[in-house]
Write a protein that holds these residues in place. Structure first.
Motif, mmCIF file in Angstrom:
data_model
loop_
_atom_site.group_PDB
_atom_site.id
_atom_site.type_symbol
_atom_site.label_atom_id
_atom_site.label_comp_id
_atom_site.label_asym_id
_atom_site.label_seq_id
_atom_site.Cartn_x
_atom_site.Cartn_y
_atom_site.Cartn_z
ATOM 1 N N ILE A 37 36.679 -90.467 86.815
ATOM 2 C CA ILE A 37 36.877 -91.594 87.755
ATOM 3 C C ILE A 37 37.602 -92.737 87.041
ATOM 4 N N LYS A 38 37.189 -93.012 85.823
ATOM 5 C CA LYS A 38 37.832 -94.103 85.072
ATOM 6 C C LYS A 38 39.314 -93.798 84.870
ATOM 7 N N ARG A 39 39.606 -92.511 84.610
ATOM 8 C CA ARG A 39 41.000 -92.106 84.420
ATOM 9 C C ARG A 39 41.777 -92.292 85.732
ATOM 10 N N ILE A 40 41.153 -91.927 86.827
ATOM 11 C CA ILE A 40 41.817 -92.099 88.135
ATOM 12 C C ILE A 40 42.119 -93.585 88.360
ATOM 13 N N ASP B 129 45.774 -83.569 95.687
ATOM 14 C CA ASP B 129 47.208 -83.699 95.374
ATOM 15 C C ASP B 129 47.495 -84.849 94.403
ATOM 16 N N ILE B 130 46.527 -85.756 94.225
ATOM 17 C CA ILE B 130 46.699 -86.813 93.212
ATOM 18 C C ILE B 130 45.848 -86.522 91.983
ATOM 19 N N THR B 131 44.605 -86.087 92.199
ATOM 20 C CA THR B 131 43.660 -86.041 91.074
ATOM 21 C C THR B 131 43.698 -84.746 90.264
ATOM 22 N N LYS B 132 44.317 -83.702 90.811
ATOM 23 C CA LYS B 132 44.380 -82.428 90.072
ATOM 24 C C LYS B 132 45.592 -82.443 89.150
ATOM 25 N N GLY B 133 45.380 -82.158 87.880
ATOM 26 C CA GLY B 133 46.510 -82.116 86.941
ATOM 27 C C GLY B 133 46.874 -83.501 86.461
ATOM 28 N N ASN B 134 48.185 -83.754 86.301
ATOM 29 C CA ASN B 134 48.648 -85.016 85.735
ATOM 30 C C ASN B 134 48.775 -86.085 86.842
#
Ligand code: C5P
Length: 224
Positions: A18-21, A205-210
């Motif tokens: 979550i922090k990374r997001i 589509d936003i949180t998976k991968g880079n």
């Protein structure tokens, strides 16, 4: 020019993720809000983390669906979290919607119409015989009657909802690529805004991968 608004679905129990997001969605071209759903809200440290958030647009996707007294009591019980947006299923009924609206305070109360993971066949299985569009229109009218602040529907239904509901429209089931996962009624971000959505909800589509690359892909798609 009007800025595009996107709620990122923070569907994980991992605080680090979550922090990374939160960090990697800082972008001057898009206004991001953060949607916390049943997975995070029910996790051990979820509540505490949300309490610590400052200066973010937050969306508690509780999808309440219960009797009026339980819905309003639950909303009171989370009032300390100061969510900007909260969800309730419109199928909980007019009295539950009204009871929830009475106690939702500063939080905008969003009515959830038919889930974007359901199609006509799935609806028939649970006993609904109307088409998706007719059901969604019916529910949007009820949301209007209960004076809700926003509606969640598929981007495919924005135009019909707009005819009977004048407040904000928020659309999940957004896909940039061809894989729809468990979603049934999907559209691209560009199509969703074109139809008149105020906010999109985008998760995988936003949180998976880079994450940064995914956001750039989204911006490129919208600029085309
Ligand atoms: O990963 P994806 O973009 O499919 O995530 C969509 C998010 O929107 C999920 O968190 C899901 O719970 C939520 N949602 C939905 N359909 C609704 C209401 C909410 O997909 N009708």
């Amino acid at each position: 020019m009007k800025k595009n608004k996107v709620f990122v679905a923070c569907d994980t129990t991992d605080i680090k993720k979550i922090k990374r997001i939160l960090k990697e969605t800082q972008n001057k071209n898009v206004i991001f809000g953060y949607k916390f759903g049943l997975e995070f809200l029910n996790s051990k440290n979820g509540r505490k983390f949300i309490n610590s958030l400052k200066n973010r647009i937050t969306f508690g996707d509780y999808k309440f669906s219960d009797i009026p007294n339980t819905c309003s009591s639950a909303i009171r019980a989370i009032s300390d979290l100061n969510f900007n947006y909260l969800t309730i299923h419109i199928s909980a009924g007019l009295n539950a919607l009204k009871a929830a609206k009475k106690v939702s305070g500063k939080a905008k109360l969003i009515g959830v119409t038919i889930l974007t993971s359901l199609d006509y066949k799935a609806l028939k299985e649970i006993g609904f015989n109307k088409s998706v569009k007719r059901l969604v229109t019916h529910q949007a009218k009820l949301a209007n009657k209960a004076k809700l602040d926003a509606i969640v529907c598929s981007a495919q239904e924005v135009q019909i909802v707009k005819k009977v509901f004048k407040n904000e429209i928020i659309t999940p089931g957004i896909r940039l690529n061809t894989s729809s996962d468990d979603q049934k009624r999907t559209l691209t971000p560009k199509q969703a805004y074109k139809n008149g959505a105020d906010w999109l909800v985008i998760g995988r589509d936003i949180t998976k991968g880079n994450i940064k690359n995914n956001i750039q892909k989204l911006i490129n798609h919208l600029d085309k």
